[in-house]
Scaffold this motif. Sequence first.
Motif, PDB file in Angstrom:
ATOM      1  N   SER A 386      -8.041  -5.488   7.029  1.00  0.00           N
ATOM      2  CA  SER A 386      -9.381  -4.927   7.258  1.00  0.00           C
ATOM      3  C   SER A 386      -9.672  -4.696   8.731  1.00  0.00           C
ATOM      4  O   SER A 386     -10.808  -4.425   9.103  1.00  0.00           O
ATOM      5  CB  SER A 386     -10.456  -5.838   6.656  1.00  0.00           C
ATOM      6  N   SER A 446      -6.268   0.079   4.310  1.00  0.00           N
ATOM      7  CA  SER A 446      -6.417  -1.067   3.417  1.00  0.00           C
ATOM      8  C   SER A 446      -5.422  -0.906   2.276  1.00  0.00           C
ATOM      9  O   SER A 446      -4.772   0.139   2.137  1.00  0.00           O
ATOM     10  CB  SER A 446      -7.853  -1.140   2.879  1.00  0.00           C
ATOM     11  N   THR A 448      -6.562  -0.914  -0.623  1.00  0.00           N
ATOM     12  CA  THR A 448      -7.407  -0.276  -1.626  1.00  0.00           C
ATOM     13  C   THR A 448      -8.148   0.869  -0.957  1.00  0.00           C
ATOM     14  O   THR A 448      -7.920   1.173   0.230  1.00  0.00           O
ATOM     15  CB  THR A 448      -8.375  -1.296  -2.255  1.00  0.00           C
ATOM     16  N   PHE A 450     -12.104   3.025  -0.533  1.00  0.00           N
ATOM     17  CA  PHE A 450     -13.556   2.852  -0.618  1.00  0.00           C
ATOM     18  C   PHE A 450     -14.242   4.212  -0.593  1.00  0.00           C
ATOM     19  O   PHE A 450     -13.767   5.148   0.045  1.00  0.00           O
ATOM     20  CB  PHE A 450     -14.073   2.010   0.552  1.00  0.00           C
ATOM     21  N   ASN A 567     -15.485  -0.245  -3.839  1.00  0.00           N
ATOM     22  CA  ASN A 567     -14.028  -0.349  -3.929  1.00  0.00           C
ATOM     23  C   ASN A 567     -13.564   0.440  -5.146  1.00  0.00           C
ATOM     24  O   ASN A 567     -13.812   0.051  -6.292  1.00  0.00           O
ATOM     25  CB  ASN A 567     -13.624  -1.828  -4.056  1.00  0.00           C
ATOM     26  N   SER A 574      -8.678  -6.307  -4.107  1.00  0.00           N
ATOM     27  CA  SER A 574      -9.937  -6.433  -3.388  1.00  0.00           C
ATOM     28  C   SER A 574      -9.717  -6.105  -1.918  1.00  0.00           C
ATOM     29  O   SER A 574      -8.585  -6.021  -1.440  1.00  0.00           O
ATOM     30  CB  SER A 574     -10.475  -7.870  -3.530  1.00  0.00           C
ATOM     31  N   PRO A 611     -12.328  -4.827  -7.198  1.00  0.00           N
ATOM     32  CA  PRO A 611     -12.256  -3.461  -7.737  1.00  0.00           C
ATOM     33  C   PRO A 611     -13.512  -3.107  -8.531  1.00  0.00           C
ATOM     34  O   PRO A 611     -13.970  -3.872  -9.385  1.00  0.00           O
ATOM     35  CB  PRO A 611     -11.025  -3.511  -8.646  1.00  0.00           C
TER      36      PRO A 611
END
Length: 675
Positions: A386, A446, A448, A450, A567, A574, A611
């Motif tokens: 992050s 990341s 994931t 966003f 997310n 996460s 998520p």
Amino acid sequence: MYRMYNALQPGYSSNIDDRTLHELYLWPFAEAVRAGTGAVMSAYNAVNGSACSQNSYLLNGLLKDELGFQGFVVSDWLSHMSGVASALAGLDMDMPGDQQIPLLGTSYWMYELTRSVLNGSVPIDRLNDMATRVVAAWYQMGQDKDYPPPNFSSNTHDRVGFLYPAALLSPIGVVNQYVNVQANHYKIARQVAQDAITLVKNDGSLLPLSNSSSLKIFGTDAAVNPDGPNACAFRSCNKGTLGMGWGSGVADYPYFDDPISAIKRRVKNVTYYATDSFPPVPQPLPDEIAVVFISSDSGENSFTVEDNHGDRDSAKLAAWHDGDTLVQKAAARYDNVVVVVHTVGPLLLESWVSLPSVKAVLFAHLPGQEAGESLANVLFGDVSPSGHLPYSITKAADDLPRSIADLKGFTLGQVQDTYTEGLYIDYRYLNKHSIKPRYAFGHGLSYTNFTYTNASIKRIKPLSPYPPPRPAKGPTPTYSTAIPKPSEAYFPDGFTAIWRYLYSWLSKTDADAAAAAREKASSSGSSYPYPPGYVTAQTPGPPAGGAQGGNAALWDAAYEVTVTVTNVGTTRRSGKAVVQGYVQFPEAQSSEWDTPVVQLRDFEKTAELMPGESQVVTLHFTRKDVSVWDVGAQNWLVPDPHGRYGFWIGEASDKLRVACYSDSLTCQEDPESPV
């Protein structure tokens, strides 16, 4: 480099125009003063030709008057350049032994400050002000009661040592009590290091790694210095994992958790090549992954490390120990390469970053004692990275202005370091000149993804061009301004001085002579020639002042922007997002005032979002955020209070996802980016 004054050369002069000084370099000091800092240290070098420890404009004008600083100003070691001049310019405390030849144990102040008060060259109210500021900070920080005495020595690690370490002869006593105050601080240290790790590339989602991965680790930066984490005095070497830069401000590591140890705790199939030269290796199997560690160091110019004189004047923007070649050779041998970078600042990556086998690049910066576990948590997916870059990584050194890219060389006389780029540093400069960096300021990936949706903006407080008038100054403490009798400056009877320690007392002869000189000058009608403009009466002060940090209205929230961060990653991982808020000035006013295209003004990291989980993030933009420094008025000006300010919300300076506008109070998703 060249920051310190010496017999051969004055410290360099940072030459900065008034607007740039306020809008860039004074800004963080204003934030620190507003937060209640108790002490500010003057730098070694000069600013606009005047040494910082005696620069009245900086210390009296900007820091104490405009920013309302209530604490004390202290000189850095060996940065004190004069006696009376520095006292009148606003210096309040002198570091011990602070002259250009430190071994003699003398100072420009010690008893000379006493002499200056007795002979009338330093006004007694200036001395009262110095003492008041020091004691005020003592009370402000709660050190007046229940404050533990020192229980350690910075001069030795031994339990018993010299009680007066600077003296030629000293009694011996207990100086280190070995009080362990670490508690669970390692958790915080690990979290800080972990949250800073910045993933800049991850082709094919090579990261995170699996605990069953077959790993080949290259580079001495992967393991702690084999001589011990504290083996190099002042960390003045780049040997082993780079956890901090070098210089007098370093700390000893209580322990050092290095990356190779943390990796081996996770993975059984690990081979470590503790070399910075690519070694002979067996033919790689298709599933083998090479992890290459490289570094780049810098520090205080009191030390030269591998021909780098504080700044990276030898290595420049290349990895140390020929790390770039190490990456290239690993990439030629392995199909999947991860590069981990420990560095003090940006590097040039162009020689290897686009190679097909270099799939992932992590900037772990300077992680400190928890270098290992913090990195392993990210490498193996315990957490999603992050961190975001605090600088741009350009494709070439000359993508930046010459005044930044070219370090100054030695010259006779004072080195002039003129900030010709003005406000245009880093992404501001790149945006202005349409230069695309390799990785932009604020960039960070990341595991994931966003989305930024449902943005809204509201006006919190109407704006006038200039902030409201500052309140009148309150009264200052009232003390007697009578110059003490010379007898108050005599050495106490029976006192034994310790060689190389500093005392404020004078001999009877010197104290009496100082008082006599003042009386003689007074009777003849002459007085000490104070600098032009020096006054002891209270003045109204600049309109930009009025509270700690400046005019209190500068921190009034002008606009509030909220955005929903969700997310939406398909990896079921996460992660934390960093919402960045940039200000764009109205087009006409931007042209008139020559403001950068966008400027970061607020940011916020979300909580760990599962998520599908969302969080509403609120950013605030203050009066100061939408102001420029008006040199003529010497005040902060909102150029167009009713104009169209753009508030751009995104995840990097080149990835702006939402725009909100101050005139219509509307927001737009996926607008055309201004950069």
